[in-house]
Design a protein around this motif. Sequence first.
Motif, PDB file in Angstrom:
ATOM      1  N   GLN A  10       0.821  -1.199   0.000  1.00 10.07           N
ATOM      2  CA  GLN A  10       0.000   0.000   0.000  1.00 10.07           C
ATOM      3  C   GLN A  10       0.866   1.263   0.000  1.00 10.07           C
ATOM      4  O   GLN A  10       0.574   2.199  -0.717  1.00 10.07           O
ATOM      5  CB  GLN A  10      -0.930  -0.012   1.216  1.00 10.07           C
ATOM      6  N   ARG A  29      -0.204   4.073  -2.210  1.00 12.48           N
ATOM      7  CA  ARG A  29      -1.393   4.860  -1.864  1.00 12.48           C
ATOM      8  C   ARG A  29      -1.181   5.565  -0.522  1.00 12.48           C
ATOM      9  O   ARG A  29      -0.884   4.919   0.465  1.00 12.48           O
ATOM     10  CB  ARG A  29      -2.605   3.938  -1.754  1.00 12.48           C
ATOM     11  N   SER A  31      -3.225   6.943   1.992  1.00 18.37           N
ATOM     12  CA  SER A  31      -4.634   6.970   2.372  1.00 18.37           C
ATOM     13  C   SER A  31      -4.809   6.588   3.838  1.00 18.37           C
ATOM     14  O   SER A  31      -3.894   6.061   4.469  1.00 18.37           O
ATOM     15  CB  SER A  31      -5.442   6.018   1.477  1.00 18.37           C
ATOM     16  N   SER A  62       0.075   6.533  -6.253  1.00 21.15           N
ATOM     17  CA  SER A  62      -1.054   6.213  -7.129  1.00 21.15           C
ATOM     18  C   SER A  62      -2.356   6.856  -6.666  1.00 21.15           C
ATOM     19  O   SER A  62      -3.270   7.048  -7.462  1.00 21.15           O
ATOM     20  CB  SER A  62      -1.228   4.701  -7.214  1.00 21.15           C
ATOM     21  N   MET A  63      -2.436   7.221  -5.380  1.00 19.47           N
ATOM     22  CA  MET A  63      -3.669   7.779  -4.845  1.00 19.47           C
ATOM     23  C   MET A  63      -3.384   8.528  -3.551  1.00 19.47           C
ATOM     24  O   MET A  63      -2.534   8.106  -2.775  1.00 19.47           O
ATOM     25  CB  MET A  63      -4.653   6.636  -4.581  1.00 19.47           C
ATOM     26  N   ASP A  65      -5.828  10.348  -0.464  1.00 17.25           N
ATOM     27  CA  ASP A  65      -7.174  10.687  -0.005  1.00 17.25           C
ATOM     28  C   ASP A  65      -7.108  11.912   0.905  1.00 17.25           C
ATOM     29  O   ASP A  65      -6.053  12.533   1.070  1.00 17.25           O
ATOM     30  CB  ASP A  65      -7.853   9.484   0.663  1.00 17.25           C
ATOM     31  N   PHE A  94      -2.182  11.684 -10.853  1.00 15.43           N
ATOM     32  CA  PHE A  94      -3.273  11.659  -9.871  1.00 15.43           C
ATOM     33  C   PHE A  94      -2.995  12.630  -8.722  1.00 15.43           C
ATOM     34  O   PHE A  94      -3.867  13.395  -8.315  1.00 15.43           O
ATOM     35  CB  PHE A  94      -3.487  10.245  -9.318  1.00 15.43           C
ATOM     36  N   THR A  98      -5.238  15.925  -7.883  1.00 17.80           N
ATOM     37  CA  THR A  98      -5.888  15.999  -6.573  1.00 17.80           C
ATOM     38  C   THR A  98      -5.476  17.273  -5.838  1.00 17.80           C
ATOM     39  O   THR A  98      -6.325  17.982  -5.283  1.00 17.80           O
ATOM     40  CB  THR A  98      -5.544  14.754  -5.731  1.00 17.80           C
TER      41      THR A  98
END
Length: 122
Positions: A10, A29, A31, A62-63, A65, A94, A98
Amino acid sequence: MLTATQIGRQMEIEVRSQSQVKIIKLRGRLSLGESVDRFRETIDDLLQSGETSFLLDLGEVSMIDSSGLGLLARFLTTAKQRGGVLKLLSPSKFALQTLKMIGLLNLFEVFDDQQQALASFR
């Protein structure tokens, strides 16, 4: 429930030094949960050891939040309060979208080239 292997996939955090700058490379990620907690611990350890110049490589993120974005904003504020700086290196598409969408991108100096980024600390 995540296993240690899944958590490892992750988010990976790699910290290295170049001159007086700590380069923090994130992979995966950013997150809520283990990845944000580990990144927060890494930041807190670096700040407590007196580090103030940071280059955050987001090229393989990759991400992100809202908890990850909040942590980036807090990290930037804390670094500035201690007379330091946090700059971003090669944010992934990304991450860039964001940060733009939330209105945080203009708070950071952003570089595509690591050598140029490092030279900007001098």
